[in-house]
Design an enzyme around this catalytic site. Structure first.
Site, PDB file in Angstrom:
ATOM      1  CG  LEU A  13       4.153  14.530   2.390  1.00  0.00           C
ATOM      2  CD1 LEU A  13       3.356  13.299   3.002  1.00  0.00           C
ATOM      3  CD2 LEU A  13       5.062  14.791   3.537  1.00  0.00           C
ATOM      4  NE  ARG A  20       3.171   3.544  -8.034  1.00  0.00           N
ATOM      5  CZ  ARG A  20       2.463   3.991  -7.243  1.00  0.00           C
ATOM      6  NH1 ARG A  20       1.102   3.565  -7.502  1.00  0.00           N
ATOM      7  NH2 ARG A  20       2.568   4.518  -6.204  1.00  0.00           N
TER       8      ARG A  20
HETATM    9  C1  UD1 Z   1      -0.568   7.928  -0.650  1.00  0.00           C
HETATM   10  C2  UD1 Z   1      -1.594   7.280   0.452  1.00  0.00           C
HETATM   11  C3  UD1 Z   1      -2.928   6.754   0.000  1.00  0.00           C
HETATM   12  C4  UD1 Z   1      -3.894   7.765  -1.017  1.00  0.00           C
HETATM   13  C5  UD1 Z   1      -2.778   8.345  -1.972  1.00  0.00           C
HETATM   14  C6  UD1 Z   1      -3.432   9.394  -2.755  1.00  0.00           C
HETATM   15  C7  UD1 Z   1      -0.114   6.741   2.127  1.00  0.00           C
HETATM   16  C8  UD1 Z   1       0.807   5.556   2.945  1.00  0.00           C
HETATM   17  N1  UD1 Z   1      -0.797   6.471   1.247  1.00  0.00           N
HETATM   18  O1  UD1 Z   1      -0.355   6.756  -1.539  1.00  0.00           O
HETATM   19  O2  UD1 Z   1      -3.718   6.589   1.122  1.00  0.00           O
HETATM   20  O3  UD1 Z   1      -4.987   7.123  -1.375  1.00  0.00           O
HETATM   21  O4  UD1 Z   1      -1.513   8.733  -1.689  1.00  0.00           O
HETATM   22  O5  UD1 Z   1      -2.874   9.794  -4.059  1.00  0.00           O
HETATM   23  O6  UD1 Z   1       0.315   7.931   2.503  1.00  0.00           O
HETATM   24  N2  UD1 Z   1       6.372  10.478  -0.198  1.00  0.00           N
HETATM   25  C9  UD1 Z   1       7.634  10.978   0.675  1.00  0.00           C
HETATM   26  N3  UD1 Z   1       8.262  10.039   1.313  1.00  0.00           N
HETATM   27  C10 UD1 Z   1       8.049   8.821   1.252  1.00  0.00           C
HETATM   28  C11 UD1 Z   1       7.087   8.634   0.558  1.00  0.00           C
HETATM   29  C12 UD1 Z   1       6.351   9.223  -0.085  1.00  0.00           C
HETATM   30  O7  UD1 Z   1       7.750  12.544   0.625  1.00  0.00           O
HETATM   31  O8  UD1 Z   1       8.739   8.191   2.059  1.00  0.00           O
HETATM   32  C13 UD1 Z   1       5.588  11.549  -0.962  1.00  0.00           C
HETATM   33  C14 UD1 Z   1       5.698  11.185  -2.591  1.00  0.00           C
HETATM   34  O9  UD1 Z   1       6.723  11.941  -3.375  1.00  0.00           O
HETATM   35  C15 UD1 Z   1       4.301  11.654  -3.052  1.00  0.00           C
HETATM   36  C16 UD1 Z   1       3.455  11.572  -1.718  1.00  0.00           C
HETATM   37  O10 UD1 Z   1       4.197  11.441  -0.701  1.00  0.00           O
HETATM   38  O11 UD1 Z   1       4.212  13.134  -3.439  1.00  0.00           O
HETATM   39  C17 UD1 Z   1       2.554  10.254  -1.899  1.00  0.00           C
HETATM   40  O12 UD1 Z   1       3.242   9.034  -1.959  1.00  0.00           O
HETATM   41  P1  UD1 Z   1       2.962   8.030  -3.060  1.00  0.00           P
HETATM   42  O13 UD1 Z   1       4.020   7.182  -3.014  1.00  0.00           O
HETATM   43  O14 UD1 Z   1       2.607   8.557  -4.190  1.00  0.00           O
HETATM   44  O15 UD1 Z   1       1.645   7.225  -2.160  1.00  0.00           O
HETATM   45  P2  UD1 Z   1       0.570   6.628  -2.745  1.00  0.00           P
HETATM   46  O16 UD1 Z   1       0.826   5.164  -3.071  1.00  0.00           O
HETATM   47  O17 UD1 Z   1       0.023   7.399  -4.137  1.00  0.00           O
HETATM   48 MG    MG Z   2       0.647   9.035  -5.073  1.00  0.00          MG
END
Ligand code: UD1
Ligand code: MG
Length: 470
Positions: A13, A20
């Site tokens: 993903l 941030r």
């Molecule tokens: C996420 C998890 C959290 C975990 C943490 C660990 C969810 C809801 N939360 O939070 O439980 O503890 O990772 O690091 O999954 N991304 C997409 N599309 C989106 C949103 C995100 O591709 O619509 C990708 C981002 O690019 C990233 C990853 O998913 O690589 C995680 O997204 P991020 O926003 O970093 O989630 P966290 O708040 O870190």
């Molecule tokens: Mg993250």
């Protein structure tokens, strides 16, 4: 019942904005010890035996796409677009069509966890398949759970669901076990759960984490692997976390060099060495070195202080590189490079060669036992063995009008005097001597002397008469 595991695929993903980071560059292209975050994740996946990696892109898609074209993973991959980005669950939904016909283990990881190892991923896969689980997650215990999702367990210790930090109540916020954002799903079973995700949470997002609660609600087998190495699963969300990840990885590398490889790093605080770098036994790295990428350094070398080495680069045994820059080059054994030398772009230096101070070597081959000791530029040249290149020798390789680079060939045992200019294309034969201050514009035959400078005239008594007339 869980599916039969017939295949293994992975989803990464990487569509999120990474708000941030406060950056124009997509988060996953920021680097940890010289390698993009996403490449570190893909490297770990490469060694798990997954057949295909689906990469979900969104924010900064063009930049990430271009990057992946230039730096593809070893495993077959495809790109999928998530537009707009409505959460991690929504991101996985974008791959569902491409998974039609696939059945087996679907490993999902976030693109922002660069310290992940293939060992941990394989452990999760093995546990998932061994337990015939529908959903498996990786968690870890941390001192500061900050904004991670928390793993909620019932009184018997069984996982019930994951709650995101933003949605957690006070007691949930105290849970030290956090979600690593790395899962295995049994596919296509998990597709049902994806279809049922709701965005009724604080962030109005479709959370992938809710698939855990979904599986528990359906009484499907859920397994949880707790890794003791929290560092491996730390996600990068800010520049502060990026610098912390650099520091963590650096410490791991230095520990391995010291304990496993027999390498002395004199000042671990000031030297930065990527995990890809291989260093031979009894080599010493002096303070202030930056060594990144595919670099192999032999044994008994003395590197630094203040050496910057970028791969792909090979350095032979017993070689010294002091206060110098070596980029995409090869240096043989028993050489001395520097202080203040610059080898770049396919400089190929043989054994027992001395490249001294203020010498730049570009795209050139230098034979064994040849010295280029002071103040020279050697570009697009081929120098034989046992040659001596005098101080201030320049290969004039570039024609500014035609924009062409021309080659200079210097034979074995030839020597050039101080301040000679070799205007390429030109050959200096083996055993030939170029006199100091000569501008060589035509080939010099073997074993001959080339002198190309105004003949010196001495005017006797000249200065004395000058003084007298004062
Ligand atoms: C996420 C998890 C959290 C975990 C943490 C660990 C969810 C809801 N939360 O939070 O439980 O503890 O990772 O690091 O999954 N991304 C997409 N599309 C989106 C949103 C995100 O591709 O619509 C990708 C981002 O690019 C990233 C990853 O998913 O690589 C995680 O997204 P991020 O926003 O970093 O989630 P966290 O708040 O870190
Ligand atoms: Mg993250």
């Amino acid at each position: 019942m869980a599916e039969k595991y017939t295949g293994k695929r992975a989803i990464v993903l990487a569509a999120g904005l990474g708000k941030r980071m406060k950056s124009q560059r997509p988060k996953v292209l920021h680097e940890v010890l010289g390698k993009a975050i996403i490449t570190r994740v893909l490297d770990a996946l490469d060694d798990t035996g997954v057949e295909h990696i689906h990469i979900v892109l969104g924010h900064g898609r063009a930049q990430v796409e271009e990057f992946l074209q230039a730096n593809p993973p070893k495993t077959k991959y495809s790109l999928h677009v998530q537009e707009p980005q409505l959460g991690t669950g929504h991101a996985v939904m974008q791959v569902a069509d491409a998974l039609a016909g696939f059945s087996g283990t679907l490993l999902v990881c976030a693109g922002d966890t660069p310290l992940l190892s293939s060992i941990t991923l394989s452990r999760l896969i093995d546990e998932h398949e061994g337990q015939k689980a529908s959903v498996s997650l990786l968690s870890t215990i941390v001192d500061d759970p900050k904004n991670y999702g928390r793993i909620v367990r019932d009184t018997t210790g069984r996982v019930t669901h994951i709650v995101e930090d933003k949605d957690a109540n006070e007691s949930e916020k105290k849970i030290p076990e956090v979600n690593a954002s790395i899962y295995c799903f049994s596919w296509p079973q998990a597709a049902d759960g994806l279809g049922q995700l709701k965005n009724d949470n604080r962030q109005k997002e479709y959370y992938l984490t809710d698939l855990v609660g979904w599986a528990v609600g359906k009484r499907l087998p859920v397994s949880a692997v707790i890794t003791s190495d929290w560092q491996e699963v730390c996600g990068i969300n800010s520049r502060l976390e990026l610098s912390e990840a650099n520091e963590l990885l650096k410490k791991k590398v230095l520990k391995k060099l010291a304990l496993e490889d027999g390498v002395t790093v004199l000042d671990p605080a000031s030297s930065w060495i990527a995990p890809e770098v291989k260093v031979g036994q009894d080599t010493t790295i002096l303070p202030g070195c930056l060594i990144m990428g595919d670099v192999t350094i032999g044994s008994n070398c003395l590197i630094g202080p203040n050496a910057v080495i970028h791969g792909p680069t090979r350095i032979g045994n017993d070689t010294k590189v002091s206060q110098s820059l070596v980029v995409r080059s090869q240096v043989g054994a028993n050489c001395q490079v520097g202080p203040f030398a610059h080898l770049r772009d396919n400089a190929e230096v043989g054994d027992s060669v001395r490249i001294g101070n203020f010498v730049e070597v570009k795209k050139s081959e230098i034979g064994n036992q040849t010295n280029v000791s002071h103040l020279s530029y050697i570009g697009d040249a081929e120098i034989g063995t046992g040659a001596n290149i005098g101080a201030g020798t320049i290969t004039a390789n570039y024609d500014h009008i035609t924009k062409r680079k021309e080659r200079t060939i210097i034979g074995n045992n030839a020597s050039t005097g101080s301040n000679s200019v070799l205007v390429a294309p030109v050959n200096v034969g083996s055993g030939a001597v170029v006199a100091a201050g000569t501008v060589v514009t035509k080939d010099v035959p073997n074993d001959s002397l080339a002198v190309g400078r105004a003949r010196q005239e001495n005017k006797e008594g000249w200065s004395q008469s000058k003084r007298r007339t004062k």
